[in-house]
Design a protein around this motif. Structure first.
Motif, PDB file in Angstrom:
ATOM      1  N   ARG A 124       0.786  -1.123   0.276  1.00  0.00           N
ATOM      2  CA  ARG A 124      -0.139   0.126   0.059  1.00  0.00           C
ATOM      3  C   ARG A 124       0.825   1.295   0.094  1.00  0.00           C
ATOM      4  O   ARG A 124       1.860   1.265   0.743  1.00  0.00           O
ATOM      5  N   ALA A 125       0.557   2.329  -0.760  1.00  0.00           N
ATOM      6  CA  ALA A 125       1.123   3.505  -0.786  1.00  0.00           C
ATOM      7  C   ALA A 125       1.020   4.342   0.298  1.00  0.00           C
ATOM      8  O   ALA A 125      -0.370   4.844   0.477  1.00  0.00           O
ATOM      9  N   LEU A 126       2.191   4.910   0.706  1.00  0.00           N
ATOM     10  CA  LEU A 126       1.663   6.031   1.848  1.00  0.00           C
ATOM     11  C   LEU A 126       1.954   7.445   1.059  1.00  0.00           C
ATOM     12  O   LEU A 126       2.408   7.395  -0.098  1.00  0.00           O
ATOM     13  N   PRO A 127       0.899   8.257   1.496  1.00  0.00           N
ATOM     14  CA  PRO A 127       0.961   9.333   1.104  1.00  0.00           C
ATOM     15  C   PRO A 127       2.130  10.677   1.079  1.00  0.00           C
ATOM     16  O   PRO A 127       2.805  10.547   1.907  1.00  0.00           O
ATOM     17  N   VAL A 128       2.428  11.087  -0.255  1.00  0.00           N
ATOM     18  CA  VAL A 128       3.688  11.967  -0.540  1.00  0.00           C
ATOM     19  C   VAL A 128       3.421  13.283  -1.035  1.00  0.00           C
ATOM     20  O   VAL A 128       2.064  13.192  -1.696  1.00  0.00           O
ATOM     21  N   ASP A 129       4.197  14.377  -1.154  1.00  0.00           N
ATOM     22  CA  ASP A 129       4.135  15.540  -1.651  1.00  0.00           C
ATOM     23  C   ASP A 129       4.561  15.407  -3.082  1.00  0.00           C
ATOM     24  O   ASP A 129       4.930  14.245  -3.696  1.00  0.00           O
ATOM     25  N   GLY A 130       4.735  16.314  -3.679  1.00  0.00           N
ATOM     26  CA  GLY A 130       4.936  16.480  -5.254  1.00  0.00           C
ATOM     27  C   GLY A 130       6.597  16.367  -5.381  1.00  0.00           C
ATOM     28  O   GLY A 130       6.909  15.892  -6.584  1.00  0.00           O
ATOM     29  N   GLU A 131       7.323  16.293  -4.225  1.00  0.00           N
ATOM     30  CA  GLU A 131       8.647  15.922  -4.259  1.00  0.00           C
ATOM     31  C   GLU A 131       9.004  14.370  -4.050  1.00  0.00           C
ATOM     32  O   GLU A 131       9.917  14.123  -3.958  1.00  0.00           O
ATOM     33  N   GLY A 132       7.885  13.817  -3.531  1.00  0.00           N
ATOM     34  CA  GLY A 132       7.949  12.363  -3.312  1.00  0.00           C
ATOM     35  C   GLY A 132       8.305  12.118  -1.671  1.00  0.00           C
ATOM     36  O   GLY A 132       8.506  11.037  -1.388  1.00  0.00           O
ATOM     37  N   ARG A 133       8.014  13.291  -0.938  1.00  0.00           N
ATOM     38  CA  ARG A 133       8.344  13.260   0.591  1.00  0.00           C
ATOM     39  C   ARG A 133       7.224  12.846   1.293  1.00  0.00           C
ATOM     40  O   ARG A 133       5.926  13.315   1.021  1.00  0.00           O
ATOM     41  N   LEU A 134       7.183  12.097   2.400  1.00  0.00           N
ATOM     42  CA  LEU A 134       6.134  11.574   2.920  1.00  0.00           C
ATOM     43  C   LEU A 134       5.227  12.797   3.632  1.00  0.00           C
ATOM     44  O   LEU A 134       6.083  13.601   4.353  1.00  0.00           O
ATOM     45  N   GLN A 135       4.045  12.941   3.676  1.00  0.00           N
ATOM     46  CA  GLN A 135       3.313  13.595   4.362  1.00  0.00           C
ATOM     47  C   GLN A 135       2.648  12.881   5.612  1.00  0.00           C
ATOM     48  O   GLN A 135       1.842  12.063   5.684  1.00  0.00           O
ATOM     49  N   VAL A 136       3.594  13.385   6.741  1.00  0.00           N
ATOM     50  CA  VAL A 136       3.133  12.829   7.905  1.00  0.00           C
ATOM     51  C   VAL A 136       1.739  12.589   8.400  1.00  0.00           C
ATOM     52  O   VAL A 136       1.312  11.623   8.927  1.00  0.00           O
ATOM     53  N   ASP A 137       1.297  13.893   8.656  1.00  0.00           N
ATOM     54  CA  ASP A 137      -0.312  13.648   9.146  1.00  0.00           C
ATOM     55  C   ASP A 137      -1.242  13.090   8.355  1.00  0.00           C
ATOM     56  O   ASP A 137      -2.170  12.126   8.780  1.00  0.00           O
ATOM     57  N   ALA A 138      -1.005  13.215   6.972  1.00  0.00           N
ATOM     58  CA  ALA A 138      -1.977  12.195   5.932  1.00  0.00           C
ATOM     59  C   ALA A 138      -1.610  10.717   6.239  1.00  0.00           C
ATOM     60  O   ALA A 138      -2.604  10.061   6.184  1.00  0.00           O
ATOM     61  N   ALA A 139      -0.068  10.597   6.522  1.00  0.00           N
ATOM     62  CA  ALA A 139       0.104   9.221   6.530  1.00  0.00           C
ATOM     63  C   ALA A 139      -0.474   8.398   7.969  1.00  0.00           C
ATOM     64  O   ALA A 139      -0.796   7.482   7.886  1.00  0.00           O
ATOM     65  N   ALA A 140      -0.469   9.301   8.799  1.00  0.00           N
ATOM     66  CA  ALA A 140      -1.034   8.993  10.185  1.00  0.00           C
ATOM     67  C   ALA A 140      -2.662   8.664  10.004  1.00  0.00           C
ATOM     68  O   ALA A 140      -3.216   7.482  10.636  1.00  0.00           O
ATOM     69  N   GLU A 141      -3.299   9.456   9.283  1.00  0.00           N
ATOM     70  CA  GLU A 141      -4.850   9.086   9.089  1.00  0.00           C
ATOM     71  C   GLU A 141      -4.816   7.985   8.199  1.00  0.00           C
ATOM     72  O   GLU A 141      -5.672   7.053   8.739  1.00  0.00           O
ATOM     73  N   ALA A 142      -3.936   7.682   7.229  1.00  0.00           N
ATOM     74  CA  ALA A 142      -4.189   6.371   6.371  1.00  0.00           C
ATOM     75  C   ALA A 142      -3.850   5.228   7.077  1.00  0.00           C
ATOM     76  O   ALA A 142      -4.557   4.390   6.984  1.00  0.00           O
ATOM     77  N   LEU A 143      -2.926   5.265   7.911  1.00  0.00           N
ATOM     78  CA  LEU A 143      -2.206   3.943   8.855  1.00  0.00           C
ATOM     79  C   LEU A 143      -3.631   3.712   9.789  1.00  0.00           C
ATOM     80  O   LEU A 143      -3.710   2.372  10.249  1.00  0.00           O
ATOM     81  N   ALA A 144      -4.074   4.735  10.299  1.00  0.00           N
ATOM     82  CA  ALA A 144      -5.288   4.484  11.475  1.00  0.00           C
ATOM     83  C   ALA A 144      -6.367   3.950  10.886  1.00  0.00           C
ATOM     84  O   ALA A 144      -6.962   2.855  11.183  1.00  0.00           O
ATOM     85  N   ALA A 145      -6.776   4.325   9.660  1.00  0.00           N
ATOM     86  CA  ALA A 145      -8.031   3.799   9.184  1.00  0.00           C
ATOM     87  C   ALA A 145      -7.984   2.451   8.306  1.00  0.00           C
ATOM     88  O   ALA A 145      -8.863   1.851   8.182  1.00  0.00           O
ATOM     89  N   ASP A 146      -6.646   2.133   7.832  1.00  0.00           N
ATOM     90  CA  ASP A 146      -6.251   0.878   7.201  1.00  0.00           C
ATOM     91  C   ASP A 146      -5.197   0.377   7.833  1.00  0.00           C
ATOM     92  O   ASP A 146      -3.828   0.396   6.944  1.00  0.00           O
ATOM     93  N   ARG A 147      -5.049  -0.327   8.739  1.00  0.00           N
ATOM     94  CA  ARG A 147      -3.982  -0.759   9.453  1.00  0.00           C
ATOM     95  C   ARG A 147      -3.185  -1.804   8.641  1.00  0.00           C
ATOM     96  O   ARG A 147      -3.616  -3.162   8.400  1.00  0.00           O
ATOM     97  N   PRO A 148      -1.807  -1.510   8.256  1.00  0.00           N
ATOM     98  CA  PRO A 148      -1.032  -2.718   7.613  1.00  0.00           C
ATOM     99  C   PRO A 148      -0.561  -3.716   8.586  1.00  0.00           C
ATOM    100  O   PRO A 148      -0.333  -3.410   9.724  1.00  0.00           O
ATOM    101  N   GLY A 149       0.281  -4.699   8.190  1.00  0.00           N
ATOM    102  CA  GLY A 149       0.903  -5.507   9.116  1.00  0.00           C
ATOM    103  C   GLY A 149       2.314  -4.967   9.487  1.00  0.00           C
ATOM    104  O   GLY A 149       2.705  -4.779  10.528  1.00  0.00           O
TER     105      GLY A 149
END
Length: 376
Positions: A124-149
């Motif tokens: 599963r892809a973590l959210p990134v900005d236009g440079e390919g840098r991780l967007q931490v807050d968006a990643a926290a929401e995505a991981l909480a909503a759909d927890r990977p192993g």
């Protein structure tokens, strides 16, 4: 501690370079001490036998584990030797007993994606900005909503010198109770990796300037409880810890000794000082190459890494340019094809990754050569 500048101490501690080495992201130049330590161990094997020599090398190898632990935020007992970074990831994924799903960056290293697929992981892809840098807050929401192993992060990629927010993601994973696995192949010795991740794997040959064919894997005890290594099989009559089962004893001990010496030298030189100098090297490189015709510098000038990516204009072929730079000027770089980051990299690029001993003269020579290469 001497007052001699870091770059001069680094240069004097290794053989004179034949040309210009801008390829530490692939393989740094080893120092005299690491080379001689490996050679002495190999000689000792010839004198007393490989297994006797291995027992005698235990203090050196223990010191190597302790040095790696200091750089990763683990305990020395958490660290095992591997043969490469890829081997470290293989060990983790093949031993993992939890859900076979993993969240990682869009720009994940291509061979890592292949290992994940080979072990049946849903990626599963973590959210990134236009440079390919991780967007931490968006990643926290995505991981909480759909927890990977597992959550997997490569803090510094092979194809682009973007420093990812490793510490921030580690905090997110801890708050959510998600295991974080870190590919520190480019980051160890380059960025601060002491964030207490559940597992960190890396290689010896890049920024730590050790020999090829050696890697390390650091695994926290609570994460180790969820690993079941396939080899050797668990035997109640011959109990072994998870770390003992992860570390294969039949390996190139001389290379492990050389690496242990190299990482010790790294700490002695000052991990913070090296990180600061590498960031400075990156700024100097990007500033010098920003106006070279035929190329576009991908990273921002102040990106805190020593990796500079050059995107070619027109029909310039980075693979041809790399070969030409070596043949005509002795300048060593890396041509990165799209397989390094198949979900992010659209065309081949040229990567420059000088170490702390870079000089202004080397940069000027490289800039002139790159301008000439664009016309060849």
């Amino acid at each position: 501690m001497t007052d001699e500048p870091l770059e001069r101490r680094w240069r004097s501690a290794r053989p004179a370079v034949a040309g210009v080495h801008l390829d530490s992201g692939a393989c740094s130049r080893q120092g005299f001490a690491a080379v001689e330590a490996a050679a002495l161990h190999a000689r000792h094997e010839a004198e007393v036998g490989g297994y006797v020599a291995l027992e005698a090398s235990a203090p050196v190898l223990d010191a190597g584990r302790a040095a790696v632990a200091a750089l990763t935020g683990h305990e020395p007992r958490d660290v095992v030797f591997t043969t490469s970074a890829t081997h470290g990831l293989e060990l983790v994924l093949s031993s993992w007993t939890g859900a076979r799903s993993v969240a990682c960056l869009v720009g994940e290293y291509g061979p890592n994606l292949a290992v994940m697929a080979a072990h049946g992981f849903d990626v599963r892809a973590l959210p990134v900005d236009g440079e390919g840098r991780l967007q931490v807050d968006a990643a926290a929401e995505a991981l909480a909503a759909d927890r990977p192993g597992l959550v997997h992060l490569t803090p510094l990629g092979s194809h682009r010198g973007i420093a990812q927010p490793l510490a921030a993601l580690a905090d997110v994973c801890r708050s959510l109770g998600l295991p974080l696995v870190v590919d520190a192949a480019q980051a160890l010795g380059h960025l601060d990796c002491a964030v207490r991740a559940d597992a960190v794997y890396s290689t010896s040959r890049k920024w730590l300037a050790g020999p090829r064919g050696v890697g390390v894997l650091a695994v926290r005890p609570d994460f180790a409880e969820r690993l079941e290594p396939r080899f050797p099989p668990r035997d109640p009559d011959w109990p072994m810890t998870v770390w003992q089962r992860l570390e294969h004893g039949e390996a190139n001990a001389a290379a492990r000794v050389g690496f242990s010496v190299a990482v010790g030298e790294h700490l002695a030189a000052g991990a913070d000082a090296i990180r600061h100098r590498l960031a400075e090297v990156g700024r100097l490189t990007r500033s010098t190459l920003a106006t070279v015709p035929g190329w576009r510098v991908v990273e921002a000038v102040d990106e805190p890494t020593a990796i500079t990516t050059l995107e070619p204009e027109g029909d310039i072929d980075p693979h041809r340019v790399r070969a030409w730079l070596i043949a005509e000027h002795g300048i060593v770089t890396t041509a990165c094809d799209t397989r390094r980051a198949p979900r992010e990299l659209g065309r081949p690029v040229l990567r420059l990754s000088p170490h702390v001993d870079l000089t202004g003269d080397q940069l000027e020579l490289t800039a002139a050569a790159l301008a000439a290469a664009a016309r060849v």
